[in-house]
Write an enzyme that holds these catalytic residues in place. Sequence first.
Site, mmCIF file in Angstrom:
data_model
loop_
_atom_site.group_PDB
_atom_site.id
_atom_site.type_symbol
_atom_site.label_atom_id
_atom_site.label_comp_id
_atom_site.label_asym_id
_atom_site.label_seq_id
_atom_site.Cartn_x
_atom_site.Cartn_y
_atom_site.Cartn_z
ATOM 1 N N SER A 172 0.826 -1.204 0.000
ATOM 2 C CA SER A 172 0.000 0.000 0.000
ATOM 3 C C SER A 172 0.867 1.264 0.000
ATOM 4 O O SER A 172 1.759 1.401 -0.834
ATOM 5 C CB SER A 172 -0.966 -0.042 1.190
ATOM 6 O OG SER A 172 -1.961 0.948 1.057
ATOM 7 N N HIS B 257 -6.942 -5.453 -1.917
ATOM 8 C CA HIS B 257 -5.947 -4.623 -1.230
ATOM 9 C C HIS B 257 -5.948 -5.021 0.244
ATOM 10 O O HIS B 257 -6.834 -4.617 0.985
ATOM 11 C CB HIS B 257 -6.338 -3.145 -1.382
ATOM 12 C CG HIS B 257 -5.291 -2.165 -0.980
ATOM 13 N ND1 HIS B 257 -4.378 -1.664 -1.872
ATOM 14 C CD2 HIS B 257 -5.004 -1.569 0.199
ATOM 15 C CE1 HIS B 257 -3.581 -0.805 -1.267
ATOM 16 N NE2 HIS B 257 -3.944 -0.732 -0.007
ATOM 17 N N ASP C 249 -8.263 -4.936 -6.710
ATOM 18 C CA ASP C 249 -7.981 -3.761 -5.881
ATOM 19 C C ASP C 249 -8.148 -2.509 -6.733
ATOM 20 O O ASP C 249 -7.448 -2.340 -7.736
ATOM 21 C CB ASP C 249 -6.546 -3.856 -5.343
ATOM 22 C CG ASP C 249 -6.083 -2.583 -4.649
ATOM 23 O OD1 ASP C 249 -6.937 -1.769 -4.252
ATOM 24 O OD2 ASP C 249 -4.856 -2.418 -4.497
#
Length: 471
Positions: free
Chosen positions: A185, A448, A395
């Site tokens: 991330s 994610h 994601d």
Amino acid sequence: MAYSQQETKKCFLISLLFLLCCSPWQLVSARKRIDNLPGFDGPLPFALETGYVEVDEDKGVELFYYFVESERNPEEDPLLLWLTGGPGCSSLLGLAIEIGPLNFDLQNYENGLPSIYYKPDSWTQVSSVIFVDSPVGAGFSYSRTTEGWQTSDTETARRLLHFLYKWLEEHPKFKSNRLYISGSSYAGMIIPVLAVEIAIAKESHGAQFNLKGYLAGNPMTDIEGFDKNAKVPYFHGMGLISDELYESTKKICSGNYMSPSNIHCAKYLDAVNEVTKDINMGYILEPYCGSVNSPRPDQIPSRTIERMSYIEEVPLGSSRLPKECRDAKYQLSDFWANNGTVRDALGIRKGTIVDWNSCTNLDVPYTKDIHSAVPYHRIITNKGYPALIYSGDHDALASFISTQAWIRSLNFSIVDDWRPWYSGGQVAGFTRKYSNNLTFATVKGAGHTAAECKPRECLAMLDRWLSGAPL
């Protein structure tokens, strides 16, 4: 646990006042070996250590870490430094939700202290991992001065370099292990920067870092230039908006969805937002629950990738957690880490963090002074360090569309063209290898972040890449 800004600011000030005025704890014992954890049934089946490393002596900044030795061969297996995203999410999420050997038992949670269980598809099966709470303010990391709480992307990378220096000095038997910088991330903004800093330290000062490469999962890389701008084509590619809406938006906005050049472009972007407003952006296959990984799209041009805590605060002892929502585990981590017996077991210094959040509140000052990590990818791969960049293909926060776009901007030639890679005899995703030893991979059906959604497949991917084998 979700707090209002006023509440989090109050807790932050109480913590700081305690540190400045009281400081009853001692800094002598910085490391602790842990054999048992509250909520875990029996002794831990792996070697766990926690501790603090002071990374800024003048400002009194202490970074907290969890260290798990490889469950296979710690003497020879690689050493990974794992950075969680946010910026400001605790590395406990890496240890107990994402890539580590623990997981919270959400489905059986009723009340009280959450239970945790052993997760066999952990990256610690093939590597030792340092999970570090970074930047300061994340997890149990803290500062003894007001100035120490202020940080930025570049300062975070600098402090992590200092962290590695000191950690390896305190753990000399791991100095010769192959070192990889890793994370997911928002850590994608820090990983290549830190890797470059380590490489420079080796070249200019002879620093004893056995750096062998880096890897980044679902990485934020250039938020304004690539990451956010990829959302409209990603929505279309995944069948979330119609062909007509996509083609009209693309034409009117000239492919620029971040800065609407006219009122007509803004109108079409509003239409895109309206159609996708109830989609879980972190994992489009799963329900929208409004938590850390599934914020609403809102207005595409103005969104920031930050910790947006929308889950309604659920009191400890309640069974009202939405168990169909993966992100409810973040709430369980809040329950667990704020428990006194847990803190004692972890060796947390009393008074340093009053109220622990899975992801730091926005009152801790953080400056995003690295706008694009792309140049750092070029620098570090030009120095010969291999890279693995992987994306969960479901994601929408840091989509494979944006990741492929910034990789293409490097103009590396293709060495091994697009093909499926397998796990357990099934297609686990698709991969392509570029010159400069950069490997890109998608993880099929993952969101994610990828390793949380598809742990078995991601462990297989990691093991092959670390061994130098094709995915």
